[in-house]
Design a protein around this motif. Structure first.
Motif, PDB file in Angstrom:
ATOM      1  N   ARG A 195       0.828  -1.209   0.000  1.00 39.13           N
ATOM      2  CA  ARG A 195       0.000   0.000   0.000  1.00 39.13           C
ATOM      3  C   ARG A 195       0.862   1.258   0.000  1.00 39.13           C
ATOM      4  O   ARG A 195       0.578   2.212  -0.719  1.00 39.13           O
ATOM      5  CB  ARG A 195      -0.926   0.012   1.219  1.00 39.13           C
ATOM      6  CG  ARG A 195      -1.945  -1.087   1.206  1.00 39.13           C
ATOM      7  CD  ARG A 195      -2.987  -0.920   2.297  1.00 39.13           C
ATOM      8  NE  ARG A 195      -3.845  -2.106   2.333  1.00 39.13           N
ATOM      9  CZ  ARG A 195      -5.002  -2.167   2.955  1.00 39.13           C
ATOM     10  NH1 ARG A 195      -5.451  -1.105   3.610  1.00 39.13           N
ATOM     11  NH2 ARG A 195      -5.725  -3.271   2.936  1.00 39.13           N
ATOM     12  N   LYS A 199       0.878   3.989  -3.001  1.00 36.75           N
ATOM     13  CA  LYS A 199       0.532   5.395  -2.787  1.00 36.75           C
ATOM     14  C   LYS A 199       1.638   6.311  -3.296  1.00 36.75           C
ATOM     15  O   LYS A 199       1.385   7.308  -3.996  1.00 36.75           O
ATOM     16  CB  LYS A 199       0.285   5.652  -1.302  1.00 36.75           C
ATOM     17  CG  LYS A 199      -0.142   7.092  -0.966  1.00 36.75           C
ATOM     18  CD  LYS A 199      -0.458   7.208   0.524  1.00 36.75           C
ATOM     19  CE  LYS A 199      -1.002   8.592   0.879  1.00 36.75           C
ATOM     20  NZ  LYS A 199       0.048   9.630   0.788  1.00 36.75           N
ATOM     21  N   GLY A 228      -3.633   2.060  -1.706  1.00 39.20           N
ATOM     22  CA  GLY A 228      -2.692   3.171  -1.557  1.00 39.20           C
ATOM     23  C   GLY A 228      -2.894   4.220  -2.639  1.00 39.20           C
ATOM     24  O   GLY A 228      -2.839   5.428  -2.370  1.00 39.20           O
ATOM     25  N   GLN A 231      -5.906   6.441  -1.965  1.00 37.16           N
ATOM     26  CA  GLN A 231      -5.599   7.474  -0.982  1.00 37.16           C
ATOM     27  C   GLN A 231      -4.855   8.641  -1.629  1.00 37.16           C
ATOM     28  O   GLN A 231      -5.149   9.811  -1.362  1.00 37.16           O
ATOM     29  CB  GLN A 231      -4.759   6.879   0.159  1.00 37.16           C
ATOM     30  CG  GLN A 231      -4.499   7.847   1.307  1.00 37.16           C
ATOM     31  CD  GLN A 231      -5.785   8.299   1.997  1.00 37.16           C
ATOM     32  OE1 GLN A 231      -6.729   7.538   2.133  1.00 37.16           O
ATOM     33  NE2 GLN A 231      -5.816   9.562   2.423  1.00 37.16           N
ATOM     34  N   LYS A 234      -7.304  10.737  -3.676  1.00 30.62           N
ATOM     35  CA  LYS A 234      -8.177  11.553  -2.823  1.00 30.62           C
ATOM     36  C   LYS A 234      -7.418  12.766  -2.288  1.00 30.62           C
ATOM     37  O   LYS A 234      -7.953  13.886  -2.256  1.00 30.62           O
ATOM     38  CB  LYS A 234      -8.732  10.699  -1.682  1.00 30.62           C
ATOM     39  CG  LYS A 234      -9.743   9.658  -2.143  1.00 30.62           C
ATOM     40  CD  LYS A 234     -10.040   8.611  -1.079  1.00 30.62           C
ATOM     41  CE  LYS A 234     -10.734   9.178   0.140  1.00 30.62           C
ATOM     42  NZ  LYS A 234     -11.076   8.118   1.114  1.00 30.62           N
ATOM     43  N   GLU A 235      -6.184  12.562  -1.877  1.00 35.16           N
ATOM     44  CA  GLU A 235      -5.380  13.665  -1.357  1.00 35.16           C
ATOM     45  C   GLU A 235      -5.064  14.695  -2.432  1.00 35.16           C
ATOM     46  O   GLU A 235      -4.823  15.873  -2.129  1.00 35.16           O
ATOM     47  CB  GLU A 235      -4.083  13.124  -0.737  1.00 35.16           C
ATOM     48  CG  GLU A 235      -4.311  12.345   0.552  1.00 35.16           C
ATOM     49  CD  GLU A 235      -3.045  11.747   1.129  1.00 35.16           C
ATOM     50  OE1 GLU A 235      -1.954  12.002   0.553  1.00 35.16           O
ATOM     51  OE2 GLU A 235      -3.136  11.035   2.152  1.00 35.16           O
ATOM     52  N   ASP A 254     -10.632  -4.849   1.983  1.00 34.06           N
ATOM     53  CA  ASP A 254     -10.600  -3.390   1.908  1.00 34.06           C
ATOM     54  C   ASP A 254     -10.976  -2.849   0.534  1.00 34.06           C
ATOM     55  O   ASP A 254     -11.469  -1.721   0.430  1.00 34.06           O
ATOM     56  CB  ASP A 254      -9.225  -2.867   2.322  1.00 34.06           C
ATOM     57  CG  ASP A 254      -9.060  -2.826   3.830  1.00 34.06           C
ATOM     58  OD1 ASP A 254     -10.051  -3.088   4.547  1.00 34.06           O
ATOM     59  OD2 ASP A 254      -7.940  -2.540   4.302  1.00 34.06           O
ATOM     60  N   ALA A 258     -13.885   0.005  -0.397  1.00 29.91           N
ATOM     61  CA  ALA A 258     -13.692   1.109  -1.346  1.00 29.91           C
ATOM     62  C   ALA A 258     -14.764   1.087  -2.428  1.00 29.91           C
ATOM     63  O   ALA A 258     -15.270   2.136  -2.837  1.00 29.91           O
ATOM     64  CB  ALA A 258     -12.301   1.028  -1.970  1.00 29.91           C
ATOM     65  N   GLU A 263     -15.336   4.306  -4.497  1.00 24.88           N
ATOM     66  CA  GLU A 263     -13.961   4.716  -4.773  1.00 24.88           C
ATOM     67  C   GLU A 263     -13.148   3.677  -5.523  1.00 24.88           C
ATOM     68  O   GLU A 263     -11.967   3.894  -5.822  1.00 24.88           O
ATOM     69  CB  GLU A 263     -13.266   5.076  -3.460  1.00 24.88           C
ATOM     70  CG  GLU A 263     -13.915   6.270  -2.766  1.00 24.88           C
ATOM     71  CD  GLU A 263     -13.352   6.544  -1.389  1.00 24.88           C
ATOM     72  OE1 GLU A 263     -13.660   7.616  -0.837  1.00 24.88           O
ATOM     73  OE2 GLU A 263     -12.611   5.681  -0.851  1.00 24.88           O
TER      74      GLU A 263
END
Length: 321
Positions: A195, A199, A228, A231, A234-235, A254, A258, A263
């Motif tokens: 992850r 990311k 990852g 995330q 989204k950031e 997980d 999502a 997502e």
């Protein structure tokens, strides 16, 4: 081919009940890659449960994603005189010497989840794996349909460099999109199946592609890297699953969370139960000399947001992910 392999696996499973007494006498060593992903942790948990069902003494060595640790573990298992060795190879090459040592000691080796270089096929009893090329192809074909003819630039998060499953999932995906000139991979880099690395790499892709505006879809060789990547998107102010399509492989819990949140779009399942068919093969081989097929293929399935993702999440969350 797949149907035949599944029938053979089923037949081996049935053999277990007639040789249960022999299973109680078996000790099996497992050189596990590590716990780099939720799927890998689930494989370890399920393997322990499958060994317990069969009253098999099961020893696991965590290699922390290093081949040298796996080789040491195999040599330790040989020295202990175990009845069989399971190996989830971190990479595809470099196994000939140690597997020859196991063969000379008359200890059968079974590969789990990943294959090794074809030159070493005579050195192991069987390989229990999915068709990882087919997994990638299913992912690619899904994306072609989802893109619906529109231009689609794809960024790819690859698995560990040198791992057979990473090579195969890349090839399969490329095969899946080959007939669609509108879908093309514009960036591809390893995220090491983790992850954190997924990311990190996705962040670099977003910066390189106009803040993510030029990215239509993300393809990840496993769900952990995709989590990852989600995330990171989204950031960066992107909406994964809407602005950017996602498709990955493993079907860990997980990714279904999502999906339920809108997502993530799709995942291809990889069952964590590789050990069950492997134990059955070893028991039959030790008790009756039954030689299993060289490849015992496990089943995979495509899941999307239409498959009630939270229900799937609930069914998987207790498997050790």
């Amino acid at each position: 081919m797949k149907f035949k392999a599944l029938l053979l696996a089923t037949a081996l499973s049935g053999t277990l009940f007639s040789v249960g007494a022999h299973a109680a006498e078996l000790t099996v060593g497992f050189s596990q890659i590590g716990s780099e992903s939720g799927w890998r942790a689930a494989e370890t948990t399920v393997s322990k449960a499958e060994a317990k069902k069969r009253n098999i003494n099961f020893k696991i060595a965590d290699a922390q994603q290093k081949q040298e640790n796996q080789i040491k573990a195999i040599r330790s298992f040989i020295a202990q005189g175990v009845d069989a060795i399971f190996l989830a190879p971190v990479v595809a090459t470099g196994w000939d010497s140690v597997l020859k040592e196991a063969k000379e000691a008359n200890i059968p080796v079974v590969l789990l989840d990943r294959d090794i270089d074809p030159s070493g096929k005579e050195l192991y009893l069987t390989a229990v794996t999915s068709d990882s090329v087919a997994e990638g192809k299913v992912a690619g074909e899904w994306l072609v349909k989802a893109a619906a003819g529109k231009p689609c630039n794809v960024v790819e998060l690859q698995g560990t460099v040198g791992a057979s499953v990473a090579t195969n999932r890349k090839k399969g995906f490329e095969d899946g999109i080959a007939g669609a000139s509108n879908v093309k991979i514009v960036r591809s880099q390893t995220g090491d199946f983790t992850r954190a690395k997924g990311k990190e790499v996705m962040e670099s892709f977003i910066k390189a592609e106009g803040g993510g505006k030029n990215i239509c879809a993300v393809y990840a060789h496993n769900d952990d890297m995709m989590v990852g990547a989600i995330q990171a998107m989204k950031e960066a102010g992107l909406k994964p699953g809407t602005d950017v399509l996602t498709v990955s492989i493993d079907a860990v819990p997980d990714i279904f969370k999502a999906m339920a949140a809108g997502e993530a779009n799709a995942t291809v399942e990889l069952t964590p139960n590789m050990a069950g068919p492997a134990f059955d093969a070893v028991v039959a081989y030790k008790a009756k000399g039954t030689v299993p097929p060289k490849w015992i293929q496990t089943e995979s399935k495509l899941y999307t947001q239409s498959d009630n993702p939270m229900a799937v999440y609930e069914s998987k969350k207790d498997l050790g992910y």
